[in-house]
Every structure is written in structure tokens, then in C-alpha cells.
Design a protein around this motif. Structure first.
Motif, PDB file in Angstrom:
ATOM      1  N   ARG A 133       0.727  -1.194  -0.116  1.00  0.00           N
ATOM      2  CA  ARG A 133      -0.309  -0.342   0.204  1.00  0.00           C
ATOM      3  C   ARG A 133       1.017   1.293   0.121  1.00  0.00           C
ATOM      4  O   ARG A 133       1.992   1.157   0.389  1.00  0.00           O
ATOM      5  CB  ARG A 133      -0.766   0.210   1.227  1.00  0.00           C
ATOM      6  N   ASP A 190      -5.399  -8.819   4.286  1.00  0.00           N
ATOM      7  CA  ASP A 190      -4.688 -10.046   4.165  1.00  0.00           C
ATOM      8  C   ASP A 190      -5.921 -10.895   2.964  1.00  0.00           C
ATOM      9  O   ASP A 190      -6.832 -10.841   3.014  1.00  0.00           O
ATOM     10  CB  ASP A 190      -4.947 -10.331   5.586  1.00  0.00           C
ATOM     11  N   TYR A 223       1.672 -18.001   7.646  1.00  0.00           N
ATOM     12  CA  TYR A 223       2.940 -18.823   8.134  1.00  0.00           C
ATOM     13  C   TYR A 223       4.067 -18.026   8.278  1.00  0.00           C
ATOM     14  O   TYR A 223       3.751 -17.631   9.441  1.00  0.00           O
ATOM     15  CB  TYR A 223       2.595 -18.887   6.614  1.00  0.00           C
ATOM     16  N   ASP A 224       4.899 -17.779   7.881  1.00  0.00           N
ATOM     17  CA  ASP A 224       6.208 -17.249   8.474  1.00  0.00           C
ATOM     18  C   ASP A 224       7.050 -16.022   8.861  1.00  0.00           C
ATOM     19  O   ASP A 224       8.297 -15.698   8.106  1.00  0.00           O
ATOM     20  CB  ASP A 224       8.023 -18.836   8.165  1.00  0.00           C
ATOM     21  N   ASN A 225       6.062 -15.513   8.395  1.00  0.00           N
ATOM     22  CA  ASN A 225       6.136 -14.196   8.167  1.00  0.00           C
ATOM     23  C   ASN A 225       6.006 -13.307   9.201  1.00  0.00           C
ATOM     24  O   ASN A 225       5.560 -13.518  10.191  1.00  0.00           O
ATOM     25  CB  ASN A 225       4.988 -13.296   6.572  1.00  0.00           C
ATOM     26  N   ASN A 226       6.723 -11.791   8.950  1.00  0.00           N
ATOM     27  CA  ASN A 226       5.862 -11.011  10.226  1.00  0.00           C
ATOM     28  C   ASN A 226       5.112 -10.284   9.341  1.00  0.00           C
ATOM     29  O   ASN A 226       4.174  -8.746   9.709  1.00  0.00           O
ATOM     30  CB  ASN A 226       7.042  -9.782  10.299  1.00  0.00           C
ATOM     31  N   PHE A 227       4.287 -11.317   9.572  1.00  0.00           N
ATOM     32  CA  PHE A 227       2.387 -10.722   9.167  1.00  0.00           C
ATOM     33  C   PHE A 227       1.307 -11.296  10.194  1.00  0.00           C
ATOM     34  O   PHE A 227       1.561 -12.265   9.259  1.00  0.00           O
ATOM     35  CB  PHE A 227       2.433 -10.935   6.980  1.00  0.00           C
ATOM     36  N   PHE A 228       0.467 -10.611   9.535  1.00  0.00           N
ATOM     37  CA  PHE A 228      -0.814 -11.767  10.646  1.00  0.00           C
ATOM     38  C   PHE A 228      -1.946 -11.056   9.938  1.00  0.00           C
ATOM     39  O   PHE A 228      -2.466  -9.853   8.669  1.00  0.00           O
ATOM     40  CB  PHE A 228      -0.825 -10.990  12.228  1.00  0.00           C
ATOM     41  N   ASN A 248      12.695 -10.442   0.124  1.00  0.00           N
ATOM     42  CA  ASN A 248      14.031  -9.885   0.379  1.00  0.00           C
ATOM     43  C   ASN A 248      14.658  -8.681  -0.728  1.00  0.00           C
ATOM     44  O   ASN A 248      14.111  -8.751  -2.025  1.00  0.00           O
ATOM     45  CB  ASN A 248      15.132 -11.030  -0.202  1.00  0.00           C
ATOM     46  N   THR A 249      15.219  -8.149   0.104  1.00  0.00           N
ATOM     47  CA  THR A 249      15.106  -6.016  -0.936  1.00  0.00           C
ATOM     48  C   THR A 249      16.791  -6.498  -1.855  1.00  0.00           C
ATOM     49  O   THR A 249      16.745  -5.736  -2.925  1.00  0.00           O
ATOM     50  CB  THR A 249      15.649  -5.679   0.374  1.00  0.00           C
ATOM     51  N   GLU A 255       3.616  -7.326  -1.884  1.00  0.00           N
ATOM     52  CA  GLU A 255       3.316  -6.263  -0.654  1.00  0.00           C
ATOM     53  C   GLU A 255       4.856  -6.466   0.183  1.00  0.00           C
ATOM     54  O   GLU A 255       4.887  -5.887   1.576  1.00  0.00           O
ATOM     55  CB  GLU A 255       1.729  -6.805  -0.236  1.00  0.00           C
ATOM     56  N   PHE A 256       5.735  -7.604   0.687  1.00  0.00           N
ATOM     57  CA  PHE A 256       6.085  -7.801   1.710  1.00  0.00           C
ATOM     58  C   PHE A 256       7.954  -7.535   1.534  1.00  0.00           C
ATOM     59  O   PHE A 256       8.340  -6.684   2.469  1.00  0.00           O
ATOM     60  CB  PHE A 256       7.109  -9.335   1.529  1.00  0.00           C
ATOM     61  N   LEU A 257       7.381  -6.428  -0.023  1.00  0.00           N
ATOM     62  CA  LEU A 257       8.836  -5.452   0.559  1.00  0.00           C
ATOM     63  C   LEU A 257       8.428  -4.191   0.559  1.00  0.00           C
ATOM     64  O   LEU A 257       6.989  -3.991   0.797  1.00  0.00           O
ATOM     65  CB  LEU A 257       9.351  -5.502  -1.156  1.00  0.00           C
ATOM     66  N   PRO A 258       8.735  -3.154   0.655  1.00  0.00           N
ATOM     67  CA  PRO A 258       8.824  -2.070   0.655  1.00  0.00           C
ATOM     68  C   PRO A 258       8.210  -1.163  -1.229  1.00  0.00           C
ATOM     69  O   PRO A 258       9.184  -2.350  -1.349  1.00  0.00           O
ATOM     70  CB  PRO A 258       9.882  -1.331   1.114  1.00  0.00           C
ATOM     71  N   LYS A 277       8.765   0.392  -2.583  1.00  0.00           N
ATOM     72  CA  LYS A 277      10.135   1.057  -3.680  1.00  0.00           C
ATOM     73  C   LYS A 277      10.552   0.183  -4.328  1.00  0.00           C
ATOM     74  O   LYS A 277      11.098   0.102  -5.822  1.00  0.00           O
ATOM     75  CB  LYS A 277      10.928   2.171  -4.165  1.00  0.00           C
ATOM     76  N   GLY A 323      11.743   1.650   3.062  1.00  0.00           N
ATOM     77  CA  GLY A 323      10.724   1.574   3.821  1.00  0.00           C
ATOM     78  C   GLY A 323       9.905   1.354   4.002  1.00  0.00           C
ATOM     79  O   GLY A 323       9.929   0.326   4.565  1.00  0.00           O
ATOM     80  N   PRO A 324       8.698   1.308   4.646  1.00  0.00           N
ATOM     81  CA  PRO A 324       7.109   0.662   5.503  1.00  0.00           C
ATOM     82  C   PRO A 324       7.261  -0.717   4.433  1.00  0.00           C
ATOM     83  O   PRO A 324       6.597  -0.707   3.809  1.00  0.00           O
ATOM     84  CB  PRO A 324       6.288   1.384   5.767  1.00  0.00           C
ATOM     85  N   VAL A 325       6.623  -1.724   5.212  1.00  0.00           N
ATOM     86  CA  VAL A 325       5.785  -2.730   5.509  1.00  0.00           C
ATOM     87  C   VAL A 325       4.793  -3.160   5.486  1.00  0.00           C
ATOM     88  O   VAL A 325       5.364  -2.420   6.980  1.00  0.00           O
ATOM     89  CB  VAL A 325       6.765  -3.714   5.105  1.00  0.00           C
ATOM     90  N   VAL A 377       2.225  -4.980   8.840  1.00  0.00           N
ATOM     91  CA  VAL A 377       2.168  -6.121   9.548  1.00  0.00           C
ATOM     92  C   VAL A 377       0.896  -6.657   9.510  1.00  0.00           C
ATOM     93  O   VAL A 377       0.421  -7.772   9.235  1.00  0.00           O
ATOM     94  CB  VAL A 377       2.704  -6.044  10.193  1.00  0.00           C
ATOM     95  N   TRP A 378      -0.001  -5.933   9.591  1.00  0.00           N
ATOM     96  CA  TRP A 378      -1.551  -6.629   9.727  1.00  0.00           C
ATOM     97  C   TRP A 378      -2.966  -5.203   9.453  1.00  0.00           C
ATOM     98  O   TRP A 378      -1.527  -4.263   9.698  1.00  0.00           O
ATOM     99  CB  TRP A 378      -1.763  -6.849  10.906  1.00  0.00           C
ATOM    100  N   TRP A 408      13.023  -9.783  11.095  1.00  0.00           N
ATOM    101  CA  TRP A 408      12.162  -8.707  10.830  1.00  0.00           C
ATOM    102  C   TRP A 408      13.329  -7.389  10.172  1.00  0.00           C
ATOM    103  O   TRP A 408      12.299  -6.754   9.726  1.00  0.00           O
ATOM    104  CB  TRP A 408      11.583  -8.258  11.638  1.00  0.00           C
ATOM    105  N   PHE A 457      15.878  -7.458   5.888  1.00  0.00           N
ATOM    106  CA  PHE A 457      16.326  -8.184   4.402  1.00  0.00           C
ATOM    107  C   PHE A 457      17.492  -8.564   5.370  1.00  0.00           C
ATOM    108  O   PHE A 457      18.115  -7.464   5.963  1.00  0.00           O
ATOM    109  CB  PHE A 457      15.626  -7.210   3.874  1.00  0.00           C
ATOM    110  N   GLU A 484      20.963  -8.680   2.886  1.00  0.00           N
ATOM    111  CA  GLU A 484      21.180  -8.847   1.793  1.00  0.00           C
ATOM    112  C   GLU A 484      23.285  -8.598   1.655  1.00  0.00           C
ATOM    113  O   GLU A 484      23.429  -9.003   0.807  1.00  0.00           O
ATOM    114  CB  GLU A 484      21.427  -6.919   1.207  1.00  0.00           C
ATOM    115  N   THR A 515       8.605 -19.034  14.078  1.00  0.00           N
ATOM    116  CA  THR A 515       8.299 -18.837  13.347  1.00  0.00           C
ATOM    117  C   THR A 515       9.186 -19.855  12.427  1.00  0.00           C
ATOM    118  O   THR A 515       7.767 -20.308  11.226  1.00  0.00           O
ATOM    119  CB  THR A 515       8.409 -17.297  12.603  1.00  0.00           C
ATOM    120  N   HIS A 516      10.090 -20.454  12.212  1.00  0.00           N
ATOM    121  CA  HIS A 516      10.045 -20.874  11.173  1.00  0.00           C
ATOM    122  C   HIS A 516      11.109 -22.062  12.218  1.00  0.00           C
ATOM    123  O   HIS A 516      12.077 -22.781  11.966  1.00  0.00           O
ATOM    124  CB  HIS A 516      12.129 -20.755  10.290  1.00  0.00           C
TER     125      HIS A 516
END
Lengths: 324, 340
Positions: free
Chosen positions: A13, A66, A86-91, A271-272, A306-309, A311, B91-93, B95-96, B146, B148, B150, B190-191
């Protein structure tokens, strides 16, 4: 082998949309004003991506919190507390089936059709997909309470009959030619794809366009192989995740030996770090050599962007566009 | 056996997980600072004032072990990543829902340049009237998970590198006089396939530390976590149970002689629980864990709630605890000795 690039799933978003949603939740703007922002977001995304001639894209799923919401609300199903996706920091908010699904109108395809009409993009409807959770993923991430459903199979079947088929029928009528049934669950070891094959075939009977099944957050060889074999004579195409784990190319050849088309997620959406063009070219060349039975190879990202920033997501889209 | 620390606490000590809603005026000051309209000194003064306000709010609610509400932290991973050399932000991502965080990327070798939260602790210690305060630190596994990656060749290598840094920070806190540090590891389970080495890596942060160390793991698979209760070198597990309607309590049978920080109010719901609901939950957990090994806290940080609701939830939590304390008082049980 024909090689094309595609996009699917949810996009980050923008700050503008996030801010508009916050303002809407604190009752500072109306629903109409929020809808206007949604549509601007959709237009920006479509204009950007279709310039690059992707074979198909999604709607970016900007209206989705979601994979299950707001669909749960449309199904008149309450949601539980937050659960990790799953294994994400996303709920996500977990659907709780206390009663059977009530899905009166195909809300998802209706809203998207209306949005496309209002932004003047109806002529592109045949390149944009409708996104829905697949049955395996829905049942694995829901709770069944009381006597609503006797089993997960019972719920999966009812979901397909009442929601997916209704959406598929309406989507096709409106002009959509792509439906995505997101099935990250099929990448896990907990589930057998065999249980869902009849359900996918059932959707295939209803929808004469392309049905895509993105399977991400890993690679379950057994499930991929059986789906590739069982669905080979249908209009269903698997999208597999080749970026989460290193998949042996011989294993891949074996698993996909019966199918004619497949989507391969080579770009890592978690991954960025940017993939090198040379690496992608080399990988694609290997796939061309190895998967000789494949007629249509669709290059894509391995899970939702959407798991990426934002840009970085757009940068990766531009990278992928070099292969369209 | 956990060692006693010569600090007496009321039975069922109440605490918070860490974060607390920032006062509206503080958010305004942060906006002014970002717009270049106030200087760093004024911003720091605002943070200090906010800590004074929220510590008082916690203590007035009856919290025995307050935190500084993490007033200075925008986000639990971001805050540490900004202070460890080697991270970059794109930038932001999300979370919920509509909640985002600035997910960092590791782009270079990580370097611990200077203490990260010592000043926070020193200020909290100065303003709190309670004998013990809680300092929270995000754990190495969660920072890595949490972010990335690289730079490092594997996630494992990254986690171990971070563990060394967090260990140095905890040792600094101990030197500064901290008595209770909570390591936040919400990503730990988580894993599942990484758990074996993840537990070892997280234990690295406890090396040479002689103060009370708790670990907070939330919205996670507790079946997996509970298999490692004995292996994790922490005396307390602060876990979330209200959000899951107090399911999974059976996993606490595996706690051994360790303590539970029992989550009794849901921080993702604006509904304010009743004291009786809290008391009922505590009665349930007391069937499984000895009362001397139970601390009471919200499920998680309260920061995403409106401030008045966060305050009301703390008050209700303490009132619920007081119902049980009264029952225990009649049995002559009133105090515990804090253990490390």
C-alpha cells in the motif's frame, strides 16, 4: 517455449492509501473519499504495470487486509484474533466458521469491475485477475466451531460451491479471464494436494479463462508433481516458488514433466536484494533446456510483492518487465 | 534452580510487556521535530516528560513492575536497527490491517557502536517509585527475521552476530544497575526448522548475565516453543493467552521451575475485559503453574490501543489480580521473592 512475465497477488500500500485508511478509521474521511483513493491506487498500479506489457497482472489487492479479509465479512463469517501468516512477520484475522457460508452476491468481482469502470480501464479487464484464497489455504487458516461444518473437506467444498464458483461465473461474464486461487498451504508438508484436485477441476468447468494457483513460501515436491499431472489437461496453471529454497533442477524436471505451462517465481519478494539480470537469464536458459515439455513459461515473483517496501517492489517489477 | 534476588514483590506481580500508547502531544512534538520546527533537545525533553507521564499512569493503575512505555521507540526492530551500524531502510511494510513498520535491511557488517538503551533505563529508574522496573530489548532472532538480509551468507550467521551485540547491551544494563530485562522474541517459533540453532543463538545473549532475564514470545506456536522451555536460559516466559481465548494453557505443564508472565488482556481488541474475566483466567493458570511462579501482564505491548483503553485495561488487570490476591491473602500467601 514461449516466455512471458506475469504479476499476481498483493502489492504494498502506498503512504497515500495507508494515510487515507487511517483517516477513514478515525472517521475523518468518508467511505466515498476512501474509495476514490483506492481507485487512484489501482489506476496507478495498472497504468504502470501494463505499460510493461505483462501478460497478466492482479488488481494489487489494495482493498484486502489479508488473504481472508474482507472476504470473511462478505461470507458473513466472524473473525478471531490475529494469527501469523505462515512464517512471515505478517498477521491476519482468522475466519471462524460458526455457521455455514452465506455469500449472496459475487462481491469481489463486482467491486473490481466497478473500480475498473470508474478509472476507465474496463478495456484491460481481460488482463487483470480476481484474487481469492484457495480451498486448502482457507480451511487450514480457519477455525470450524459448532456444527457448521463436519470436516475441513465439507468446508472446502461449500466454499468452492458458494463463493469461488459464484465469483468465477460472474467474473467471466464481466470480462475477466484470470482467476488466482492463492494456495501457500500447498507448499507446506501438512497437506495433500490430492484432496483438492476435484475442487480445482470443478472451478475449471465454470471458468473458461486461466485459473492460476500460486503456491508459495516453499516448495512441496509431492504436491507440485501430483497437481501438475492431474491438472495437465485443464486451464489451470501452477505458479511455483523457486526463490525460497534452492530446488534441484532435476527434481523440477521430474515434478513438471507432465505439464505444458507453469509460472516460476524467480524474483524473491521477501528480500530487498536485487536479483542480477544475468542470473535470471541463466536460470531461464536452464529451464528452457530442462523443461522441454513446457510450452508456456511464465516468469514471476515467488510470493506477494507486498512483503517488500513499495519502492523495492516497483524496482523488482521493472526487473521482471525486462523478460516480457 | 532459579536464584532469589533479595527483592520482595506482591504475590502475582503485575507488569507490562513494554510499549504503551504515546501521548497525543508527544506525537505532535515528533511531527514538529521531523518538520524541523523543534530541536533535538526539545524532543528529548518531550520524551522524558512522556516517560514520566506513562510511568505514573502505570503505577497509578497498580502495576508493580513498570516500563518506560518505549516512548522513544517508533518500533521494536527499527529502533535497534537504527542504532546498530550496518542497517539500511527502504521504506515501510505492512504487518497487519493498516499497521506498518520500517523493515530494515542488513547491507553491511553489523557493528555495536555504543550502548542502545542504557539512557532509557537510567531515566526510567530515576522516575519510577517501584523497586524493580522492566527494560525490554528486541532479541537477535526477531531482529534478523524481521529484516532483509542482503549481507550475511546465512540467517544463522546474522542471528549470531546480533546475539553478540545484544549480549553486550544486556551486560551494560546490568552494569548500570538493571534488575529485570525482557528479551522480546515474537518471531522465535516462526520457522520450526530453525528452532534448534535459533535457541542456541538466543541463549548467547544471556552469557555472563546475572540479573533476571525474561523472554516474550507472542502470536506464536506455543506447542513448538514449549519444547524448548528448559533449553532457553531465561527464568520467565511472558506469553499471550487472552488473544487465543486461553487455549493452549496445557503447554505450561512443561515450564519446569520457570515462571510464566501470563497475558490476561487482549491488546488487539478495544473491548475492556472485566476484573472477573481476568481473575477467572488466573484461576485457570493456577491449576497448572504454582502461584509463586506467575506474573501477570497484558498479552503484548499496549501501544496500538487508544491511551484511555490501554489505561483501562491495566486497571482492570490489576483489579482482577486483586480479587485473587484477596483469596490468597486469606490463605496467608501475600509475597514472593523475585528470582533471576
Amino acid at each position: 517455449m514461449k516466455i512471458m512475465s506475469i504479476l499476481y497477488g498483493s502489492m504494498p500500500r502506498s503512504r497515500r492509501l495507508a494515510r487515507a485508511l487511517s483517516r477513514y478509521y478515525s472517521q475523518k474521511i468518508s467511505l466515498e473519499a476512501l474509495d476514490e483513493i483506492y481507485r487512484k491506487e489501482l489506476k496507478r498500479y495498472i497504468d504502470f504495470t501494463l505499460t510493461y506489457n505483462f501478460f497478466r497482472i492482479s488488481d494489487g489487492m489494495f482493498r484486502w487486509d489479508d488473504l481472508f479479509n474482507p472476504l470473511a465479512e462478505y461470507m458473513k463469517i466472524p473473525v478471531n484474533g490475529l494469527k501469523r501468516f505462515y512464517d512471515n512477520n505478517f498477521f491476519f484475522r482468522q475466519p471462524v466458521f460458526k455457521e455455514k457460508i452465506r455469500y449472496e452476491t459475487p462481491v469481489i468481482s463486482e467491486i473490481l469491475t466497478k473500480d475498473l469502470k470508474l478509472i476507465g480501464s474496463l478495456d484491460r479487464i481481460n488482463r487483470i485477475s480476481i484474487s481469492l484464497p484457495g480451498p486448502a489455504t482457507l480451511v487450514a487458516n480457519s477455525l470450524i466451531e459448532g456444527s457448521s461444518y463436519t470436516s475441513t473437506n465439507d468446508l472446502a467444498r461449500d466454499y468452492i460451491e458458494k463463493v469461488v464458483l459464484k465469483e468465477a461465473e460472474n467474473a467471466y461474464k464481466q470480462g475477466f479471464r484470470h482467476i488466482d486461487l492463492h494456495e501457500p498451504e500447498l507448499a507446506s508438508e501438512n497437506v495433500k494436494a490430492d484432496d483438492y484436485i476435484d475442487l480445482y477441476k470443478r472451478v475449471s468447468e465454470y471458468f473458461r479463462g486461466f485459473i492460476w494457483i500460486p503456491i508459495y513460501f516453499g516448495y512441496n515436491s509431492r504436491n507440485i508433481k501430483i497437481l501438475a499431472e492431474e491438472l495437465r489437461d485443464t486451464n489451470i496453471i501452477l505458479i511455483i516458488d523457486l526463490a525460497t529454497k534452492n530446488i534441484d533442477i532435476e527434481k523440477l524436471r521430474n515434478d513438471l514433466s507432465k505439464t505444458k505451462a507453469v509460472g516460476v517465481g524467480l524474483i524473491n519478494s521477501r528480500n530487498t536484494k536485487m536479483e542480477k539480470i544475468a542470473y535470471i537469464r541463466e536460470y531461464v536458459a536452464t529451464l528452457e533446456k530442462t523443461l522441454s515439455n513446457i510450452e508456456d513459461l511464465y516468469l514471476t515473483h515467488n510470493t506477494n510483492l507486498e512483503f517488500l517496501p513499495e519502492k523495492v517492489a516497483y524496482k523488482k517489477i521493472r526487473l521482471l518487465s525486462k523478460f516480457t | 534452580m532459579l536464584k532469589e534476588m533479595n527483592i520482595e514483590l506482591p504475590i502475582l506481580p503485575t507488569t507490562v510487556i513494554g510499549s504503551y500508547p504515546r501521548p497525543k502531544w508527544l506525537r505532535h512534538m515528533i511531527r514538529l521535530y521531523k518538520a524541523g520546527r523543534i530541536d533535538e533537545k526539545t524532543l528529548q525533553e518531550s520524551f522524558d516528560d512522556a516517560v514520566i507521564a506513562v510511568v505514573k499512569e502505570q503505577e497509578d493503575a497498580g502495576i508493580d513492575i513498570p516500563s518506560d512505555g518505549e516512548m522513544r521507540r517508533d518500533e521494536m526492530v527499527e529502533y535497534f536497527a537504527q542504532r546498530i551500524k550496518g542497517f539500511r531502510f527502504y521504506g515501510p511494510v505492512r504487518v497487519w490491517g493498516n499497521n506498518f513498520f520500517n523493515k530494515p535491511a542488513v547491507v553491511d557488517k553489523l557493528v555495536y557502536e555504543k550502548p542502545i538503551v542504557i539512557d532509557e533505563y537510567m531515566f526510567l529508574r530515576k522516575v519510577s517509585r517501584r523497586p524493580v522496573v522492566k527494560v525490554t530489548i528486541t532479541g537477535p532472532y526477531t531482529i534478523a527475521d524481521w529484516s532483509f538480509n542482503e549481507y550475511y551468507s546465512s540467517k544463522q550467521e546474522l542471528v549470531y552476530e546480533l546475539a553478540k551485540i545484544i549480549n553486550r547491551e544486556i551486560l551494560e544494563l546490568e552494569k548500570a544497575g538493571a534488575k529485570f530485562v525482557q528479551v522480546d522474541e515474537p518471531a522465535l517459533t516462526t520457522h520450526p526448522e530453525e528452532m534448534e540453532w535459533a535457541v542456541e543463538a538466543v541463549n548467547e545473549v544471556t552469557k555472563g548475565v546475572n540479573i533476571k532475564l525474561g523472554i516474550h514470545v507472542c502470536y506464536s506456536n506455543y506447542e513448538i516453543l514449549s519444547k524448548y522451555f528448559d533449553k532457553l536460559n531465561f527464568s520467565q516466559f511472558a506469553l499471550e493467552f487472552a488473544n487465543r481465548s486461553f487455549r493452549d494453557l496445557h503447554i505450561l505443564k512443561r515450564l519446569g521451575d520457570k515462571e510464566i508472565g501470563f497475558g490476561v488482556v487482549d491488546v488487539h481488541s478495544r473491548r475492556i475485559e472485566t476484573p472477573e474475566e481476568v481473575a477467572q483466567a488466573i484461576r485457570k493458570v493456577m491449576e497448572i503453574v504454582d502461584v509463586e511462579r506467575i506474573y501477570i501482564n497484558p498479552d503484548c505491548g499496549l501501544k496500538l490501543l487508544p491511551r484511555e483503553i490501554a489505561k483501562a485495561k491495566m486497571e482492570v488487570m490489576v483489579r482482577g489480580v486483586n480479587i485473587i490476591r484477596e483469596e490468597l491473602r486469606r490463605k496467608g500467601v501475600e509475597k514472593i521473592i523475585m528470582r533471576r
